[in-house]
Design an enzyme around this catalytic site. Structure first.
Site, PDB file in Angstrom:
ATOM      1  N   CYS A   2      -2.324   0.650 -11.273  1.00 51.82           N
ATOM      2  CA  CYS A   2      -3.555   0.400 -12.030  1.00 51.82           C
ATOM      3  C   CYS A   2      -3.509  -0.959 -12.740  1.00 51.82           C
ATOM      4  O   CYS A   2      -2.435  -1.466 -13.040  1.00 51.82           O
ATOM      5  CB  CYS A   2      -3.720   1.476 -13.082  1.00 51.82           C
ATOM      6  SG  CYS A   2      -3.593   3.130 -12.421  1.00 51.82           S
ATOM      7  N   ARG A  27      -2.414  -5.533  -6.972  1.00 49.18           N
ATOM      8  CA  ARG A  27      -1.502  -4.489  -7.442  1.00 49.18           C
ATOM      9  C   ARG A  27      -1.688  -3.189  -6.660  1.00 49.18           C
ATOM     10  O   ARG A  27      -0.854  -2.301  -6.756  1.00 49.18           O
ATOM     11  CB  ARG A  27      -1.761  -4.222  -8.934  1.00 49.18           C
ATOM     12  CG  ARG A  27      -1.422  -5.394  -9.824  1.00 49.18           C
ATOM     13  CD  ARG A  27      -1.975  -5.189 -11.207  1.00 49.18           C
ATOM     14  NE  ARG A  27      -1.345  -4.087 -11.893  1.00 49.18           N
ATOM     15  CZ  ARG A  27      -0.366  -4.202 -12.786  1.00 49.18           C
ATOM     16  NH1 ARG A  27       0.093  -5.380 -13.095  1.00 49.18           N
ATOM     17  NH2 ARG A  27       0.142  -3.143 -13.369  1.00 49.18           N
ATOM     18  N   TRP A  76      -5.161   3.427  -9.403  1.00 48.22           N
ATOM     19  CA  TRP A  76      -4.343   3.871  -8.267  1.00 48.22           C
ATOM     20  C   TRP A  76      -4.041   5.329  -8.560  1.00 48.22           C
ATOM     21  O   TRP A  76      -3.305   5.637  -9.502  1.00 48.22           O
ATOM     22  CB  TRP A  76      -3.076   3.026  -8.207  1.00 48.22           C
ATOM     23  CG  TRP A  76      -2.217   3.213  -7.008  1.00 48.22           C
ATOM     24  CD1 TRP A  76      -2.393   2.654  -5.776  1.00 48.22           C
ATOM     25  CD2 TRP A  76      -1.012   3.977  -6.926  1.00 48.22           C
ATOM     26  NE1 TRP A  76      -1.378   3.034  -4.944  1.00 48.22           N
ATOM     27  CE2 TRP A  76      -0.512   3.844  -5.618  1.00 48.22           C
ATOM     28  CE3 TRP A  76      -0.301   4.765  -7.827  1.00 48.22           C
ATOM     29  CZ2 TRP A  76       0.650   4.469  -5.192  1.00 48.22           C
ATOM     30  CZ3 TRP A  76       0.860   5.387  -7.401  1.00 48.22           C
ATOM     31  CH2 TRP A  76       1.315   5.232  -6.094  1.00 48.22           C
ATOM     32  N   ASN A 102      -3.390   2.780 -18.047  1.00 47.12           N
ATOM     33  CA  ASN A 102      -2.333   2.703 -17.026  1.00 47.12           C
ATOM     34  C   ASN A 102      -1.192   3.584 -17.506  1.00 47.12           C
ATOM     35  O   ASN A 102      -0.856   3.552 -18.688  1.00 47.12           O
ATOM     36  CB  ASN A 102      -1.789   1.277 -16.897  1.00 47.12           C
ATOM     37  CG  ASN A 102      -2.758   0.345 -16.235  1.00 47.12           C
ATOM     38  OD1 ASN A 102      -3.850   0.743 -15.846  1.00 47.12           O
ATOM     39  ND2 ASN A 102      -2.374  -0.920 -16.126  1.00 47.12           N
ATOM     40  N   GLY A 103      -0.586   4.331 -16.587  1.00 44.97           N
ATOM     41  CA  GLY A 103       0.530   5.186 -16.963  1.00 44.97           C
ATOM     42  C   GLY A 103       0.193   6.641 -16.703  1.00 44.97           C
ATOM     43  O   GLY A 103      -0.756   6.949 -15.974  1.00 44.97           O
ATOM     44  N   GLU A 484      15.774  -4.819   4.717  1.00 42.19           N
ATOM     45  CA  GLU A 484      14.560  -5.507   4.269  1.00 42.19           C
ATOM     46  C   GLU A 484      13.609  -5.799   5.435  1.00 42.19           C
ATOM     47  O   GLU A 484      12.399  -5.630   5.320  1.00 42.19           O
ATOM     48  CB  GLU A 484      14.942  -6.800   3.526  1.00 42.19           C
ATOM     49  CG  GLU A 484      13.781  -7.643   3.046  1.00 42.19           C
ATOM     50  CD  GLU A 484      12.872  -6.961   2.033  1.00 42.19           C
ATOM     51  OE1 GLU A 484      13.178  -5.841   1.609  1.00 42.19           O
ATOM     52  OE2 GLU A 484      11.831  -7.554   1.704  1.00 42.19           O
ATOM     53  N   LYS A 488       9.817  -4.457   5.564  1.00 42.10           N
ATOM     54  CA  LYS A 488       8.677  -5.377   5.707  1.00 42.10           C
ATOM     55  C   LYS A 488       7.778  -4.908   6.842  1.00 42.10           C
ATOM     56  O   LYS A 488       6.565  -4.847   6.710  1.00 42.10           O
ATOM     57  CB  LYS A 488       9.139  -6.804   6.027  1.00 42.10           C
ATOM     58  CG  LYS A 488       9.603  -7.705   4.950  1.00 42.10           C
ATOM     59  CD  LYS A 488       8.598  -8.182   3.949  1.00 42.10           C
ATOM     60  CE  LYS A 488       8.330  -7.195   2.884  1.00 42.10           C
ATOM     61  NZ  LYS A 488       9.175  -7.116   1.727  1.00 42.10           N
ATOM     62  N   GLU A 491       6.026  -1.377   6.085  1.00 39.25           N
ATOM     63  CA  GLU A 491       5.050  -1.293   4.999  1.00 39.25           C
ATOM     64  C   GLU A 491       3.734  -1.995   5.337  1.00 39.25           C
ATOM     65  O   GLU A 491       2.685  -1.554   4.875  1.00 39.25           O
ATOM     66  CB  GLU A 491       5.622  -1.803   3.669  1.00 39.25           C
ATOM     67  CG  GLU A 491       5.902  -3.282   3.604  1.00 39.25           C
ATOM     68  CD  GLU A 491       6.507  -3.708   2.275  1.00 39.25           C
ATOM     69  OE1 GLU A 491       6.243  -3.072   1.249  1.00 39.25           O
ATOM     70  OE2 GLU A 491       7.248  -4.704   2.272  1.00 39.25           O
ATOM     71  N   HIS A 507      26.605   7.323  16.061  1.00 41.39           N
ATOM     72  CA  HIS A 507      26.929   8.600  15.405  1.00 41.39           C
ATOM     73  C   HIS A 507      25.708   9.509  15.319  1.00 41.39           C
ATOM     74  O   HIS A 507      25.667  10.411  14.483  1.00 41.39           O
ATOM     75  CB  HIS A 507      27.538   8.336  14.029  1.00 41.39           C
ATOM     76  CG  HIS A 507      28.850   7.617  14.114  1.00 41.39           C
ATOM     77  ND1 HIS A 507      30.004   8.216  14.557  1.00 41.39           N
ATOM     78  CD2 HIS A 507      29.172   6.322  13.893  1.00 41.39           C
ATOM     79  CE1 HIS A 507      30.988   7.338  14.572  1.00 41.39           C
ATOM     80  NE2 HIS A 507      30.503   6.168  14.181  1.00 41.39           N
ATOM     81  N   LYS A 607       1.621  -2.918  -6.040  1.00 36.78           N
ATOM     82  CA  LYS A 607       2.524  -4.044  -6.288  1.00 36.78           C
ATOM     83  C   LYS A 607       3.544  -3.717  -7.366  1.00 36.78           C
ATOM     84  O   LYS A 607       4.684  -4.120  -7.288  1.00 36.78           O
ATOM     85  CB  LYS A 607       1.699  -5.270  -6.694  1.00 36.78           C
ATOM     86  CG  LYS A 607       2.521  -6.532  -6.929  1.00 36.78           C
ATOM     87  CD  LYS A 607       3.108  -7.055  -5.638  1.00 36.78           C
ATOM     88  CE  LYS A 607       3.938  -8.303  -5.824  1.00 36.78           C
ATOM     89  NZ  LYS A 607       4.860  -8.485  -4.679  1.00 36.78           N
TER      90      LYS A 607
HETATM   91  C1  F6R Z   1       8.365  -4.229  -0.788  1.00 41.48           C
HETATM   92  C2  F6R Z   1       8.183  -4.288  -2.222  1.00 41.48           C
HETATM   93  C3  F6R Z   1       8.724  -3.171  -3.037  1.00 41.48           C
HETATM   94  C4  F6R Z   1       9.322  -3.713  -4.344  1.00 41.48           C
HETATM   95  C5  F6R Z   1       9.709  -2.550  -5.273  1.00 41.48           C
HETATM   96  C6  F6R Z   1      10.343  -3.046  -6.551  1.00 41.48           C
HETATM   97  O1  F6R Z   1       7.792  -5.336  -0.165  1.00 41.48           O
HETATM   98  O2  F6R Z   1       7.608  -5.200  -2.746  1.00 41.48           O
HETATM   99  O3  F6R Z   1       9.659  -2.417  -2.336  1.00 41.48           O
HETATM  100  O4  F6R Z   1      10.420  -4.515  -4.038  1.00 41.48           O
HETATM  101  O5  F6R Z   1       8.581  -1.781  -5.569  1.00 41.48           O
HETATM  102  O6  F6R Z   1       9.454  -3.831  -7.274  1.00 41.48           O
HETATM  103  P1  F6R Z   1       9.949  -4.817  -8.386  1.00 41.48           P
HETATM  104  O7  F6R Z   1      10.765  -5.864  -7.732  1.00 41.48           O
HETATM  105  O8  F6R Z   1       8.700  -5.348  -9.006  1.00 41.48           O
HETATM  106  O9  F6R Z   1      10.784  -4.010  -9.354  1.00 41.48           O
END
Ligand code: F6R
Length: 612
Positions: A2, A27, A76, A102-103, A484, A488, A491, A507, A607
């Site tokens: 949010c 976000r 959200w 938010n929260g 990673e 990427k 997602e 395994h 985000k």
């Molecule tokens: C993936 C991504 C998330 C963040 C995770 C942690 O592309 O962006 O996996 O890495 O939500 O977020 P931060 O770094 O803001 O704590």
């Protein structure tokens, strides 16, 4: 997650709110809304499921809604499905109070039941409506808004950043915060609240960060802040250095692509101020020069990509420092009874500095007496403020939901920390130290060369985008990188993808290898290339298609089995992952583009994840 924006000013509020909400779109959200105190002194709320564009249309760009004080929100969904009714702002039943939040209010069910017993009728399924209803309940009782705010706050449990409007207080926003970020922006004849500085950049760069349990009263001319005991608080003002253009796309089709291309500059911003006369200097550690000498265990904590950086850090630190180092997920740390004491260094890694699980890990680590060093991008964020030591990555604002440049800057910072600590412990030779510093200076150039291969990667992606299942395999640092690369891809393209240590495949998972499966083989750790090559052959033998990422000097080894090769320049092994990640980010980007996905705002993702 949010987002909140609010203005107490002299110009029409709704256009400002709509623009601010658009800045917060990155976000992740599923509905949006605004509330203003109109010129006739009533509260008007407009909200809807879907994008800000829908809200713009619904409010006719805000022009007909006159009023200079307002709050806006991108939601959200957590409690209650995404819908017009569940969107914020939420109002009390008397229409006197409107709230954005938010929260999560953890005890909202019991509060709702008790308010319902006193005759209040709820419209939505949200926990936030409880805040609005509770405010009105206490306002009816005390006839004083601040009394009502403090009474309401004493009843709610959980996390909140709140923006509150009342028709009985035109020209005023009340804000309150606990465990969710909220900041105040100072303008000329107008003041703001926002959950995120990007929403304010086009209005002001002077901000204060609210601390937990503080309440602020914002009018066009004044900002008054009070602590939990209602005593006035004087806040420090900070100048935000990010400029507006860095929060805009600058000609790129997506923020993600822009941020991938910005990585050489971002990485340079991270390391150059910390390289002085060919030495790594961390001003942030100047007060604790012997820190690492008193440490016998290191935890690297983060979520998602930040956790993946932690896995890279684990390999690097254990190898050079010979101190046990473990990467732990933020969401697991506090539940695994970690062995933490005063001789433990906990490195919390976070782009946003607001991830709730990472924050909870930080607090648990501090409670157990560890030194907490945070590697954070967003200046003044909660994790940055609560850590014992904060080292900023200085990647600039990252807008795309999928992290790229923040990940790269975290990687480079961890390699620098490793070398810095190794030198303090006398565990790196002066030749290796000098070689690292030299390779670090050359890194942005090599990153640019790697980015120059974009056409080849685009072509490879256009041939691979219709695979249903993709595996990433690698050993050691290449394995950490695969985590990673796989995240990427899944997602943003929604392709099922997994990452494995190459030796682990046989395994169990090798049973999935068959024609139609794509295996991205990562082979850049020089001492392990042959072993990874053998694992690649194991999968091609079973009919899987292979894409190999290797250093330029090793391309010929892979050319027979791999259907495509992504070559990268060679560099210092502590920096190699900074080059390797680039083709994987671009591959994910172009695969997602070919599949018509919403790249900057992938479905179901946010985000900044401020819930557990
Ligand atoms: C993936 C991504 C998330 C963040 C995770 C942690 O592309 O962006 O996996 O890495 O939500 O977020 P931060 O770094 O803001 O704590």
């Amino acid at each position: 997650m949010c987002g909140i924006i609010g203005i107490a000013g002299k110009t029409q509020a709704v256009p400002v709110l709509l623009d601010g909400l658009e800045k917060l779109e990155y976000r992740g959200y599923d509905s949006a809304g605004v509330a203003v105190i109109t010129d006739d002194g009533t509260l008007r709320v407009e909200k809807c499921k879907g994008r800000i564009a829908v809200l713009r249309e619904k409010t006719d760009e805000g022009a007909p809604i006159t009023g200079t004080t307002g709050i806006g929100h991108t939601r959200w969904a957590t409690h209650g499905e995404p819908s017009d009714i569940n969107a914020h702002p939420q109002m009390g039943q008397e229409g006197i109070v409107a709230v954005v939040h938010n929260g999560i209010i953890e005890n909202y069910r019991e509060l709702k039941q008790s308010l319902e017993r006193s005759g209040r009728v709820f419209q939505s399924e949200t926990d936030t409506e409880v805040v609005a209803q509770l405010m009105e309940y206490y306002y009816d009782m005390y006839h004083d808004l601040m009394d009502a705010v403090y009474a309401m706050l004493s009843r709610i449990r959980g996390s909140y950043a709140l923006g509150i409007l009342s028709s009985d207080a035109p020209g005023q926003i009340i804000a309150a915060k606990k465990d969710a970020p909220l900041l105040i922006g100072y303008g000329e004849g107008e003041n703001f609240i926002a959950s995120d500085v990007t929403a304010l950049l086009s209005h002001t760069r002077t901000v204060s960060y609210l601390d937990d349990d503080e309440v602020a009263v914002i009018t066009p001319e004044s900002v008054r802040i009070y602590d939990a005991g209602r005593l006035p608080v004087t806040k420090e003002k900070h100048a935000v250095e990010w400029d507006v253009s860095s929060a805009e796309k600058g000609g790129y089709a997506h923020f993600m692509l822009k941020e991938i291309m910005e990585q050489p500059d971002a990485v340079r911003r991270t390391f150059s101020p910390r390289l002085q006369d060919s030495r790594i200097e961390f001003e942030e550690l100047a007060g604790v020069p012997d820190l690492i000498k008193n440490i016998s265990r290191i935890y690297l904590v983060g979520c998602g990509s930040a956790y993946h950086v932690g896995v890279v850090g684990k390999y690097m630190m254990e190898k050079l420092l010979r101190i046990p180092a473990e990467a732990v997920l933020g969401s697991e740390f506090r539940y695994c009874d970690p062995i933490v004491g005063p001789d433990t260094l906990v490195i919390v890694i976070s782009q946003s500095g607001e991830t709730l699980d990472s924050m909870a890990a930080l607090r648990e680590a501090k409670r157990r007496g560890a030194t907490v060093l945070a590697v954070v991008n967003v200046i003044g964020s909660s994790i940055a403020r609560e850590a014992d030591i904060v080292i900023y990555t200085w990647a600039g604002p990252e807008i795309a939901v999928a992290t790229t440049k923040a990940y790269s800057t975290q990687l480079v910072l961890l390699s620098m920390l490793t070398v810095y600590f190794a030198e303090k412990l006398g565990k790196i030779s002066s030749e290796d130290y000098g070689r690292y510093v030299n390779d670090l200076s050359e890194l942005p150039g090599k990153m640019e060369t790697t980015l120059g291969n974009i056409g080849n990667i685009q072509k490879t992606a256009s041939l691979s985008f219709n695979h249903d299942s993709v595996f990433f395999i690698g050993r050691n640092l290449d394995y950490a990188l695969g985590l990673e690369g796989s995240l990427k891809l899944k997602e943003i393209s929604y392709i099922h993808s997994e990452s494995y240590a190459a030796g682990e495949l046989k395994h169990g998972t090798i049973s999935l290898m068959e024609p139609g499966v794509l295996v991205v083989t990562l082979a850049t750790c020089s001492s392990l290339i042959e072993k990874t090559w053998s694992n690649m052959v194991e999968v091609t033998t079973r009919g899987a298609d292979v894409l190999a990422l290797t250093t330029e000097d090793n391309v010929s080894r892979f050319s027979e089995e791999a259907s495509a090769i992504l070559p990268v320049p060679s560099t210092n092994e502590l920096l190699q992952m900074n080059l390797n990640i680039i083709p994987l980010q671009l591959f994910a980007y172009y695969v997602a583009l070919n599949r018509g996905c919403d790249i900057d705002k992938p479905r179901n993702l946010a985000k900044s994840v401020t819930v557990e």
